[in-house]
Design a protein around this motif. Structure first.
Motif, short mmCIF file in Angstrom:
data_model
loop_
_atom_site.label_atom_id
_atom_site.label_comp_id
_atom_site.label_asym_id
_atom_site.label_seq_id
_atom_site.Cartn_x
_atom_site.Cartn_y
_atom_site.Cartn_z
N ARG A 610 43.87 28.77 2.30
CA ARG A 610 43.83 27.59 1.43
C ARG A 610 42.49 27.51 0.68
O ARG A 610 42.44 27.14 -0.49
N ASP A 611 41.41 27.84 1.30
CA ASP A 611 40.11 27.79 0.64
C ASP A 611 40.02 28.81 -0.49
O ASP A 611 39.48 28.51 -1.58
N ILE A 612 40.58 29.97 -0.22
CA ILE A 612 40.55 31.00 -1.26
C ILE A 612 41.39 30.56 -2.45
O ILE A 612 41.01 30.72 -3.62
N ALA A 613 42.51 29.95 -2.18
CA ALA A 613 43.39 29.48 -3.27
C ALA A 613 42.70 28.39 -4.07
O ALA A 613 42.78 28.32 -5.32
N LEU A 614 41.97 27.51 -3.38
CA LEU A 614 41.27 26.43 -4.08
C LEU A 614 40.14 26.99 -4.96
O LEU A 614 39.91 26.51 -6.09
N GLU A 615 39.45 27.99 -4.48
CA GLU A 615 38.37 28.59 -5.26
C GLU A 615 38.93 29.25 -6.53
O GLU A 615 38.33 29.15 -7.61
N LYS A 616 40.03 29.94 -6.35
CA LYS A 616 40.64 30.57 -7.53
C LYS A 616 41.10 29.52 -8.54
O LYS A 616 40.95 29.70 -9.76
N LEU A 617 41.62 28.43 -8.06
CA LEU A 617 42.05 27.37 -8.97
C LEU A 617 40.85 26.75 -9.68
O LEU A 617 40.89 26.46 -10.88
N ASN A 618 39.80 26.55 -8.95
CA ASN A 618 38.58 25.98 -9.56
C ASN A 618 38.02 26.92 -10.62
O ASN A 618 37.57 26.47 -11.70
N SER A 619 38.06 28.21 -10.34
CA SER A 619 37.59 29.19 -11.33
C SER A 619 38.46 29.16 -12.57
O SER A 619 37.98 29.31 -13.72
N LEU A 620 39.74 28.93 -12.35
CA LEU A 620 40.64 28.86 -13.49
C LEU A 620 40.30 27.67 -14.39
O LEU A 620 40.22 27.78 -15.62
N PHE A 621 40.10 26.51 -13.76
CA PHE A 621 39.74 25.33 -14.56
C PHE A 621 38.34 25.47 -15.19
O PHE A 621 38.09 24.99 -16.30
N GLU A 622 37.48 26.14 -14.48
CA GLU A 622 36.12 26.34 -15.04
C GLU A 622 36.19 27.20 -16.29
O GLU A 622 35.52 26.92 -17.27
N ALA A 623 37.04 28.19 -16.19
CA ALA A 623 37.20 29.06 -17.34
C ALA A 623 37.92 28.33 -18.46
O ALA A 623 37.65 28.54 -19.66
N LEU A 624 38.81 27.45 -18.12
CA LEU A 624 39.59 26.75 -19.13
C LEU A 624 38.82 25.57 -19.72
O LEU A 624 38.80 25.36 -20.92
N LEU A 625 38.17 24.80 -18.92
CA LEU A 625 37.52 23.56 -19.40
C LEU A 625 36.01 23.71 -19.51
O LEU A 625 35.39 23.14 -20.42
N GLY A 626 35.44 24.46 -18.64
CA GLY A 626 34.00 24.60 -18.64
C GLY A 626 33.35 23.24 -18.53
O GLY A 626 33.79 22.34 -17.80
N ASP A 627 32.26 23.07 -19.43
CA ASP A 627 31.61 21.77 -19.46
C ASP A 627 31.97 20.98 -20.71
O ASP A 627 31.29 20.04 -21.12
#
Length: 643
Positions: A610-627
């Motif tokens: 579950r932690d690995i899946a959450l990290e990958k999802l966060n990376s996805l949003f970071e790449a998509l939304l950034g700041d």
């Protein structure tokens, strides 16, 4: 009593007191004899009467050449007017009378018985024995020696006449006069004590061979009884001869100096006539002034006598006065090859103008040109050259007035190839000049005001300490002899300077307000502000004139925007001052559920999965939304453990 008489016609009334007779005798209408001298015989001569009737006659007896008047006792009336000069009795008769000329007579007395109261009278030294009696003009009787000779005089009342002088020329004149009284035998004419003719019977004559301009005194004597009466008088001047060799010696703007030769005859004065006035002088030269400059003036000179009665014929001459000098001579337009010369018309009259210009161009060059107008363009001149120009007004196209001169330079050629470069606070100008190295004047303008001026003799200049991002105009002129050439202009901006200290002043969900500080050494600055959001593909920019604050509206909430501000100069922009600022977010919560499937048994139940899946999802949003927008991803703990 015996009485000596001269003429037997009387027209007078006399009361005579004869002391010798002791009685008073009244004579009335007495007729006295007229006789001649030289007879020794006794004879009776008829009497003549003047005033008419004769009541009694007298008898004249000639004895030894003695005429004896025996007066009757009858009373007669006689009108007598006598004057006595020595022993001469002069008679003046008012009414007309006749007269005769007789020769002097020798008086001789007769003795008549006389009674004396004193038989022995006392003798005195004036006693005349056997006297003759003469009558005086005022009526008294005097004793005369009978032997004295008494001259006979034909006499008239004093006659006043006048001689008229006409047809007077320089050499002749015509005389006319009044007729003398009674029977005038002839006239005798004298002038200036010179007798011209003895026996003139007419009442006129001509004088000839006279001297011009001479005074003559004329006397015309009526001759009667062989003797001249009082003269008729007249005076006159002959006409003077005209002056000779009349010439103009000199002239100025307002005066003409005349000179002439005096006549050989006598002349007392001269008259000089002009159009406006008449001048009198006793000299043979005169300076006539108060004339109009540049005019043709006619002069008439007459010679005259002292009493102004005679003037000679006119001697004439014409002359122009010099024209006045031009005024306000100046150059109105100067170029590299031409100069425009202007002046004001002088007082009086001018026929034209003579324009002269000269300069040195390797050799001395001088040119003349006739001009009728008061403006003249001198062309084909060398550039940057000293030109000497003069204008002379002329009268009659020949008579020159006073020269008026002005000096100026032609303009030098203008510069070429002007080039400008700039930095944030400097401008450098460079150019070329085709010939020589004259002086140059460079002006630096900002906002239509000259802020700096340089006078140099080189072909480049640098202006320092300028404002950044400012528009400057550089004007360059070449100068020769103080005369500038045509100008050459060029404009350039100094490089813009980055604004300082950009900052966010206010914000909300849809607005962002930014402010900043202007760059140093600036006066009026143009700014370019931009706001960008790559997430939303948003871009907005604005040009601001001298403003240091701006608000962007209509923004997305929770979005992080990039703000930039730059100074702008023409097409040049400074480096940007940048600031990132977000709008206030409006948060929404979104729940995501993930399904895990794996071939490996119990892999999905492992906690690290579950932690690995959450990290990958966060990376996805970071790449998509950034700041670019506000977001956060959090793991939600399961409500039902074991699921």
């Amino acid at each position: 009593m015996t009485m000596t008489t001269q003429r037997g016609v009387f027209n007078s009334s006399v009361m005579a007191n004869n002391s010798f007779l002791g009685t008073t005798t009244s004579l009335e209408n007495t007729t006295l004899p007229v006789t001649s001298v030289g007879t020794n015989d006794s004879q009776s001569i008829p009497s003549t009467s003047v005033n008419g009737s004769v009541e009694n006659t007298t008898t004249v007896t000639s004895m030894r050449s003695l005429y004896v008047l025996t007066a009757t006792t009858q009373k007669v009336s006689v009108q007598l007017n006598y004057s006595v000069v020595g022993t001469t009795i002069l008679r003046t008769v008012s009414p007309p009378f006749t007269s005769a000329v007789v020769s002097p007579i020798e008086a001789e007395c007769m003795k008549t018985p006389m009674q004396y109261q004193d038989p022995e009278p006392e003798l005195n030294k004036n006693y005349i024995e056997d006297p003759c009696v003469a009558i005086l003009s005022f009526g008294a009787w005097v004793e005369k020696k009978c032997e004295e000779r008494l001259p006979f005089i034909c006499y008239e009342d004093r006659f006043y006449g006048h001689v008229n002088v006409t047809e007077i020329t320089s050499e002749s004149a015509t005389l006319t006069w009044e007729s003398g009284p009674g029977d005038i035998e002839h006239y005798r004419v004298k002038y200036n004590n010179k007798t011209i003719e003895e026996n003139i019977t007419a009442l006129n004559t001509s004088l000839k061979d006279l001297k011009a301009g001479t005074f003559y005194s004329v006397k015309v004597f009526p001759v009667k009884c062989g003797r001249p009466l009082y003269p008729e008088n007249g005076t006159f001047y002959t006409v003077p001869n005209p002056v000779s060799d009349l010439q103009v010696v000199n002239m100025t703007e307002r005066c003409v100096y005349l000179r002439w030769n005096a006549s050989v005859d006598k002349v007392d004065k001269y008259l000089i006539h002009t159009e406006k006035k008449t001048t009198e002088t006793e000299n043979t030269e005169v300076n006539i002034c108060d004339l109009t400059p540049g005019n043709l003036h006619n002069f008439k000179v007459q010679a005259g006598v002292s009493d102004n009665s005679q003037w000679s014929a006119n001697s004439t001459i014409s002359a122009y006065t010099k024209p006045a000098k031009v005024s306000n001579l100046h150059t109105s337009e100067i170029k590299d090859a031409t100069i425009t010369l202007e002046w004001d018309k002088p007082e009086g009259n001018v026929s034209d103008y003579l324009v002269n210009w000269s300069y040195y161009n390797g050799t001395d060059i001088s040119c003349d040109k006739e001009e009728k107008n008061t403006i003249f363009i001198i062309s084909n001149l060398p550039s940057g050259t000293r030109i000497k120009m003069s204008v002379i007004a002329r009268a009659n196209h020949t008579l020159k007035g006073e020269r008026v001169t002005v000096v100026n330079f032609t303009a030098p050629e203008k510069i070429t190839n002007l080039n400008l470069t700039s930095t944030e606070d400097t401008i450098t100008a460079e150019w070329k000049y085709p010939a020589g190295s004259p002086n140059f004047t460079i002006e630096l303008e900002h906002e239509n005001q000259v802020v700096k001026t340089e006078n140099i003799n080189k072909t480049s200049v640098e202006f320092r300490n300028l404002n950044g991002a400012a528009n400057y105009t550089v004007t360059v002129r070449s100068v020769s002899g103080g005369v500038p050439s045509d100008e050459v202009k060029m404009s350039i901006y100094t490089l813009p300077v980055t604004p300082r200290n950009p900052r966010l002043k206010t914000k909300n969900e849809t607005h962002l307000t930014f402010t900043w500080d202007p760059p140093p050494n600036t006066m009026t600055v143009v700014y370019k502000v931009t706001l960008n959001s790559s997430f939303w593909s948003f871009h907005q920019e604005k040009i601001l004139n001298n403003k240091t604050m701006y608000t962007f509206e209509g923004l997305k909430s929770g979005t992080n925007y990039t703000f930039t501000v730059q100074t702008k100069a023409a097409k040049e922009l400074s480096e940007a001052a940048t600031l990132r600022a977000p709008t206030d977010p409006v948060l929404k919560e979104i729940t995501l559920s993930m399904v895990c499937s794996s071939k490996q048994s119990l892999l999905c139940d492992a906690s690290n999965t579950r932690d690995i899946a959450l990290e990958k999802l966060n990376s996805l949003f970071e790449a998509l939304l950034g700041d670019s927008v506000a977001w956060s991803l959090k793991k939600q703990e399961s409500v039902n453990p074991g699921n």
